[in-house]
Motif scaffolding. Sequence first.
Motif, short mmCIF file in Angstrom:
data_model
loop_
_atom_site.label_atom_id
_atom_site.label_comp_id
_atom_site.label_asym_id
_atom_site.label_seq_id
_atom_site.Cartn_x
_atom_site.Cartn_y
_atom_site.Cartn_z
N UNK A 119 0.85 -1.19 0.00
CA UNK A 119 0.00 0.00 0.00
C UNK A 119 0.89 1.24 0.00
N UNK A 120 0.43 2.30 -0.63
CA UNK A 120 1.27 3.48 -0.79
C UNK A 120 1.53 4.18 0.54
N UNK A 121 0.58 4.16 1.41
CA UNK A 121 0.74 4.88 2.67
C UNK A 121 0.40 4.02 3.86
N UNK A 122 0.44 4.61 5.06
CA UNK A 122 0.05 3.86 6.25
C UNK A 122 -1.41 3.42 6.16
N UNK A 123 -1.71 2.32 6.77
CA UNK A 123 -3.09 1.85 6.83
C UNK A 123 -3.86 2.65 7.89
N UNK A 124 -5.18 2.68 7.80
CA UNK A 124 -5.97 3.33 8.86
C UNK A 124 -6.03 2.42 10.08
N UNK A 125 -4.86 2.16 10.63
CA UNK A 125 -4.69 1.17 11.69
C UNK A 125 -3.65 1.72 12.64
N UNK A 126 -3.99 1.81 13.90
CA UNK A 126 -3.08 2.39 14.88
C UNK A 126 -2.85 1.44 16.04
N UNK A 127 -1.61 1.35 16.45
CA UNK A 127 -1.21 0.62 17.65
C UNK A 127 -0.53 1.63 18.57
N UNK A 128 -1.05 1.78 19.79
CA UNK A 128 -0.50 2.76 20.72
C UNK A 128 -0.45 4.16 20.10
N UNK A 129 -1.54 4.51 19.42
CA UNK A 129 -1.71 5.84 18.80
C UNK A 129 -0.73 6.10 17.66
N UNK A 130 -0.13 5.06 17.10
CA UNK A 130 0.81 5.22 15.99
C UNK A 130 0.31 4.43 14.80
#
Length: 351
Positions: free
Chosen positions: A164-175
């Motif tokens: 995927x080109x960018x980060x996923x809409x998925x966060x672990x510990x607000x990251x």
Amino acid sequence: MEIKKQLMALSLMLLVLFFSATVSAGTQHPLSESDQWLVYPGGKGPGQGKHVILIAADQEYRSEQSMPMMAGILSRQHGFHCTVLFGLNEDGMVDPTMPVYPKKGEEDTFKSHHIPGLKHLEKADLVIFLTRLLTLPEDQLQHIVQYLDSGKPIIGLRTANHGFRGPLPYSINSRRVRIGELLGGTFLSHHGNWHQDSTRGDIIPEMKEHPVLIGVQDIWGPSDVYRTYKEGSGLPVGCTALVMGQPLIDRQQGGATNPEKAPLPVVWFKHWKTTGGQTARVLQSTMGSGKDLQNPGLRRLIINAIYWGLEMEDQISADSSVAYTGIYEPLESGFNYKKLGVSPHPPAFYR
């Protein structure tokens, strides 16, 4: 006495009907046929009743050919229900030629990629990703994230670590999480010479008893070795390498070692901790092009990884079949689509 016999006969008939319905429900493919994806019903075999979804959406390594081939083996030789989801264009055609970046000055007209059927990931027991630099609508990304955070097993092949080109809409510990982090390392560069060197897969001696490597031998593929970590470092904490990739001069199995290229990991496993505290088994292979998967050793490794991911290690057999169930003649990797003969086709073309 006659009434008792009749009641016993009726009870037996109901028991048979119940058992038949249960077996039928257990063996029925969870998805219906569609002109947007391919369905491969499983049958008898260790994988009976389990559902594997294979996502074919890259532009270079012919996943549109290799994932249906793997689905055929898994369903007919091992009993797994399989579904292949594709990246489709606006005309509903499997289209590996869709660009991943907008042309300069045409950013406003850039079209997102589209993978119909991702909502069905919730029905999968295991997912294999062979994606590359996709830009997907938010709702489709959410289906992917829900699966990645489910604790179910994940296998990434070749370009999946930059799927995927960018980060996923998925966060672990607000990251925010990138797919490469989840898989254990993203693509940094071609360590082998791109489209020139091939790769010999050498099993790490200390790991030869690992279930994923049962019966695996003579791994080779014409794709080059990826570098996934900076020189002088190593795989991230928590990753365990199974196979080292030695770049070879030229693209022939048994070719000479490239003396200027040290081996790097090409297959490793890890465990991914979800937001709910579940632990998913994860395996990444940076080998996995259409041509790589003509190698029976690599096919066996990936099939073993499915059993391992599903905690079915006791069902792995060194003698199980990894033979094609149809003709498999993948096109060469690359982006010169006209020369290579790559063009859009409906999903049914790849069955």
